[in-house]
Design an enzyme around this catalytic site. Structure first.
Site, PDB file in Angstrom:
ATOM      1  N   SER A 127     -15.007 -31.762 -75.571  1.00 49.71           N
ATOM      2  CA  SER A 127     -15.542 -32.558 -74.181  1.00 49.71           C
ATOM      3  C   SER A 127     -14.616 -31.672 -73.421  1.00 49.71           C
ATOM      4  CB  SER A 127     -14.446 -33.648 -74.347  1.00 49.71           C
ATOM      5  OG  SER A 127     -13.967 -33.947 -73.213  1.00 49.71           O
ATOM      6  N   TYR A 151      -5.749 -37.501 -75.008  1.00 48.60           N
ATOM      7  CA  TYR A 151      -7.641 -37.177 -75.679  1.00 48.60           C
ATOM      8  C   TYR A 151      -7.779 -35.432 -75.613  1.00 48.60           C
ATOM      9  CZ  TYR A 151     -12.017 -36.840 -75.775  1.00 48.60           C
ATOM     10  OH  TYR A 151     -13.810 -36.585 -75.204  1.00 48.60           O
ATOM     11  N   LYS A 155      -8.567 -32.379 -78.122  1.00 48.94           N
ATOM     12  CA  LYS A 155      -9.666 -31.626 -77.965  1.00 48.94           C
ATOM     13  C   LYS A 155      -9.353 -29.878 -78.069  1.00 48.94           C
ATOM     14  CE  LYS A 155     -12.920 -34.374 -78.584  1.00 48.94           C
ATOM     15  NZ  LYS A 155     -13.789 -34.024 -80.209  1.00 48.94           N
TER      16      LYS A 155
END
Length: 340
Positions: A127, A151, A155
């Site tokens: 991402s 989040y 990643k």
């Protein structure tokens, strides 16, 4: 050429479109998805859209190593595309334990099972959020990473794990794709973004406002240092993202180890600009209200896509009007989303 690809999270938004892209270009596709944020109905629609059946689909959580191992044992898997993960920035600040357990734990479980079954080729769904509050745009793959929410941090941790394992397992070939903000839908109208509950991402929220499922969009902050004060993002059509993953499979063996590429258009669009473009594409009003900034959000994220263009000769081919038109077609044809 790769013959059988296992796609984790294959019933999800990006996963389902990637499955169609793979099937229409001759790959055999095995899907693993526990449907925590996807509908099993997407699987039938993948096959109908592609005009070909999936090799198989399993209701399996990637953290379940025993169940995942049975899938690998049943199919001659040549490569894996790993989408299965939690992906909502706001939710991750409220449920960080869940995000680390699913995103990092799921990736390490998958790697372990792959290794046990002699599969050493992986395309990893990363991402642009790993860049954090970028000091400049557009962003290259060598710019500093500084995630601002759990989040994004999960990643980046997965990227670090993959990089380290590649140092010690010379057979492993990994491409981590840091794609920016996937939106839109398959132009056929059968596949699109249909998250469970209230959408956390802006495009499905806008689409549900336009179709009447939600009353108005909440815009999180209008005081960012951007041209109109709202957040600026590099929106990329989901079919370009799917195509990028298919192309990546053909380049896994270009070099050993772990490599990272941005997938984006290089064009920034503010939330207000996105709302205006969607209203034009749909012919519907999209009322919105400004609220406070959301924890973990940043002002602007825009890709520099030149590295992947130089390495693969590949670029995105769809613009914002295409994204809004296709997203609206899916929402208009499926006002309540996928059937239960």
């Amino acid at each position: 050429m790769t013959t059988t690809v296992l796609v984790t999270g294959g019933a999800g938004f990006i996963g389902s479109h990637t499955c169609v892209e793979l099937l229409t270009h001759g790959w055999e596709v095995v899907v693993v998805d526990n449907h925590s944020n996807s509908s099993p109905a997407a699987l039938e629609r993948i096959e109908k859209t592609a005009g070909r059946p999936l090799a198989a689909a399993y209701d399996v959580d990637v953290r379940d190593r025993e169940a995942l191992g049975k899938v690998f044992a049943a199919h001659p898997v040549d490569a894996v595309i790993h989408f299965a993960a939690k992906k909502a920035v706001g939710e991750s600040t409220q449920k960080p334990f869940d995000y680390y357990d699913t995103n990092v734990g799921g990736t390490t479980a998958l790697l372990s099972v792959m290794h046990q079954h002699g599969v050493h080729r992986l395309v990893f769904s990363s991402s642009c959020s790993v860049y954090g509050d970028a000091v400049k745009v557009p962003l290259t793959e060598t710019d500093p990473v500084a995630p601002t929410n759990p989040y994004a941090t999960t990643k980046l941790r997965c990227e670090e794990i993959l990089t380290d394992i590649c140092r010690h397992e010379p057979r492993l070939r990994v491409l981590a794709l840091r794609y920016f903000n996937p939106v839109g839908a398959h132009p056929g109208g059968l596949l699109g973004e249909d998250p469970r509950g209230v959408p956390d991402n802006v495009m499905p929220y806008v689409a549900q406002v336009a179709v009447g499922r939600l009353d108005r969009l909440r815009v999180f902050g209008d005081d960012y240092p951007t041209p109109d004060g709202t957040g600026v993002r590099d929106y990329i059509h989901v079919m370009d993202v799917a195509e990028g993953h298919r192309v990546a499979l053909g380049h896994l063996d270009d070099a050993p180890g772990m490599r990272v590429f941005n997938l984006g258009t290089g064009v920034g669009t503010s939330v207000r600009e996105l709302v205006a473009a969607f209203a034009e594409a749909s012919g519907r009003d999209v009322p919105y209200e400004i609220t406070g900034r959301r924890p973990g959000d940043v002002a602007a994220l825009v890709a520099d896509p030149t590295a992947v263009a130089g390495a693969w000769g590949w670029r995105t081919s769809r613009d914002l009007a295409d994204m809004c038109r296709d997203a609206w077609r899916f929402q208009d044809l499926n006002p309540a989303g996928y059937p239960d």
